[in-house]
Design an enzyme around this catalytic site. Sequence first.
Site, PDB file in Angstrom:
ATOM      1  N   ASP A  85       0.667  -1.014  -0.277  1.00 56.24           N
ATOM      2  CA  ASP A  85       0.095   0.028   0.202  1.00 56.24           C
ATOM      3  C   ASP A  85       0.841   1.475   0.110  1.00 56.24           C
ATOM      4  O   ASP A  85       1.716   2.042   1.065  1.00 56.24           O
ATOM      5  CB  ASP A  85      -0.705  -0.159   1.083  1.00 56.24           C
ATOM      6  CG  ASP A  85      -2.334   1.240   1.001  1.00 56.24           C
ATOM      7  OD1 ASP A  85      -2.302   2.076   0.394  1.00 56.24           O
ATOM      8  OD2 ASP A  85      -3.080   1.156   1.958  1.00 56.24           O
ATOM      9  N   HIS A 132       0.131   3.648  -0.672  1.00 52.70           N
ATOM     10  CA  HIS A 132      -1.518   4.954   0.534  1.00 52.70           C
ATOM     11  C   HIS A 132      -1.504   6.722   0.552  1.00 52.70           C
ATOM     12  O   HIS A 132      -1.790   7.610   1.225  1.00 52.70           O
ATOM     13  CB  HIS A 132      -0.424   4.838   1.645  1.00 52.70           C
ATOM     14  CG  HIS A 132      -1.827   5.019   3.499  1.00 52.70           C
ATOM     15  ND1 HIS A 132      -2.560   5.676   3.991  1.00 52.70           N
ATOM     16  CD2 HIS A 132      -2.203   3.696   4.067  1.00 52.70           C
ATOM     17  CE1 HIS A 132      -2.981   5.353   4.428  1.00 52.70           C
ATOM     18  NE2 HIS A 132      -3.400   3.808   4.923  1.00 52.70           N
ATOM     19  N   GLU A 187      -1.475  -0.621  -4.223  1.00 52.64           N
ATOM     20  CA  GLU A 187      -1.870   0.105  -3.599  1.00 52.64           C
ATOM     21  C   GLU A 187      -2.293   1.511  -3.519  1.00 52.64           C
ATOM     22  O   GLU A 187      -0.873   2.408  -3.063  1.00 52.64           O
ATOM     23  CB  GLU A 187      -2.473  -0.806  -2.383  1.00 52.64           C
ATOM     24  CG  GLU A 187      -4.265   0.260  -2.214  1.00 52.64           C
ATOM     25  CD  GLU A 187      -4.365   0.037  -1.064  1.00 52.64           C
ATOM     26  OE1 GLU A 187      -5.482   0.258  -0.203  1.00 52.64           O
ATOM     27  OE2 GLU A 187      -4.790  -1.811  -0.738  1.00 52.64           O
ATOM     28  N   GLU A 193     -10.054   3.191  -2.022  1.00 49.49           N
ATOM     29  CA  GLU A 193     -10.701   3.469  -1.037  1.00 49.49           C
ATOM     30  C   GLU A 193     -11.453   4.954  -1.194  1.00 49.49           C
ATOM     31  O   GLU A 193     -12.285   4.878   0.442  1.00 49.49           O
ATOM     32  CB  GLU A 193      -9.572   3.439   0.144  1.00 49.49           C
ATOM     33  CG  GLU A 193      -8.619   4.238  -0.051  1.00 49.49           C
ATOM     34  CD  GLU A 193      -7.793   3.404   1.246  1.00 49.49           C
ATOM     35  OE1 GLU A 193      -7.458   4.448   1.994  1.00 49.49           O
ATOM     36  OE2 GLU A 193      -7.319   2.485   1.137  1.00 49.49           O
ATOM     37  N   ASP A 226     -14.853   1.234  -0.622  1.00 53.27           N
ATOM     38  CA  ASP A 226     -14.841   0.640   0.685  1.00 53.27           C
ATOM     39  C   ASP A 226     -16.589   0.887   1.250  1.00 53.27           C
ATOM     40  O   ASP A 226     -17.468   1.643   0.780  1.00 53.27           O
ATOM     41  CB  ASP A 226     -14.988   2.082   1.692  1.00 53.27           C
ATOM     42  CG  ASP A 226     -14.404   1.487   2.995  1.00 53.27           C
ATOM     43  OD1 ASP A 226     -16.232   1.370   3.601  1.00 53.27           O
ATOM     44  OD2 ASP A 226     -14.191   1.158   3.567  1.00 53.27           O
ATOM     45  N   HIS A 234     -12.138  -2.499   0.816  1.00 52.53           N
ATOM     46  CA  HIS A 234     -11.273  -1.853   1.585  1.00 52.53           C
ATOM     47  C   HIS A 234     -11.800  -2.247   2.500  1.00 52.53           C
ATOM     48  O   HIS A 234     -13.933  -1.330   2.965  1.00 52.53           O
ATOM     49  CB  HIS A 234     -11.021  -0.460   0.950  1.00 52.53           C
ATOM     50  CG  HIS A 234     -10.419   0.408   2.433  1.00 52.53           C
ATOM     51  ND1 HIS A 234     -11.245   1.344   2.859  1.00 52.53           N
ATOM     52  CD2 HIS A 234      -9.467   0.522   2.727  1.00 52.53           C
ATOM     53  CE1 HIS A 234     -10.135   1.718   3.528  1.00 52.53           C
ATOM     54  NE2 HIS A 234      -9.072   1.617   3.757  1.00 52.53           N
TER      55      HIS A 234
END
Length: 382
Positions: free
Chosen positions: A184, A186, A210, A236, A258, A285
Amino acid sequence: MTTIARVETFLIAPRWLFVRVETESGIVGWGEATCEGRSETVRTAVEQLSELLIGRDALRIEDHWQTMTKGSFYRGGPILASAVSGLDQALWDIAGKHYGAPVHQLLGGPVRDRIRVYGWVGGDEPSEVRDHIAAQVAAGLTAVKMNASGRMSPIASVAELDGVVQRVAAAREVLGDDRDVAVDFHGRFTLANARRVAPLLEPYRPLFLEEPVVPENSHLIGDFVRSTTTPVSTGERLYSRQEFLPVFQAGIAVAQPDLSHAGGISEVRRIAALAEVYDVQLAPHCPLGPIALAACLQIGFATPNYLIQEQSIGIHYNLGAEVLDYVVETTPLIFVDGHIERLTAPGLGIEIDEQAVRAADKRGHAWRSPTFRHPDGSYAEW
């Protein structure tokens, strides 16, 4: 009667917002409207949206979704979408209980009997990564996800780049060739950094990379996709089909909506169908609670292009309560060979411990997202 009589919200540790919808006949549906760090704001939005639901038939789920999302001039965004998500999940839970069937049966029936799951692992040093991954493997998981880094300089140093590679190399060493690691980014990386590090990670065969860029820079993700042979994932912080369409067109391999942010079961079901057109797999997510996880699984059992499911049992954010603390029976969410078996109980397939939820709401929580800064004092993406 399936007329909606009451809507309640519960702000509970560690950082979740549960929604309870009750019909006049006494059927209760549960949803999760958590928006990490902003759940108090979402709580107000749920209360406002409830004005559109009280006194109406709970089984008109699509009509309610359309009204909640399009019934005012200002639409979208994480707060409104999270509020809609929690209410939508609760309405599907009611529908399943009314018809005596799990939600995936109402979505067309199962296409699989179990769903592979993964867990998040922490640690900023290779030794810590090793220990955390070993614990997840011991818990029965066959896949994990890890942060590529902490805060990153806009143009990374050699030491920062080497640190990312060393962490992923350590993960691969522990996992071997028959388990998977997802990495990730992020949103902490600039496009330049993401493009530099991606080729360095290819020898370790990540399951996917990700969120290489922040969602507001989704127009750049195609450049990143073309820079690596590793599958790319994001989603996400995208909240609708319209927001997913450009990243599908850019060539991502895995979509991560999500269920508590992207319009609930109703909208994620449509996102999954749109993803299939672009040969994109779904891996929702879900670093959240048991209701969000159950909603994800119900989608997964009825969705052909479903890759894997995130879950947050034991995640470092869970201070003060754990995922299974709020369910009466934990067996449906137990791992079996790295999977969760198909849920068969009506509705979302789990029973919420209402007494525990009401007690937790009295204690409340005030979880806030951390903020990071570079050594020079400037803001750092996290």
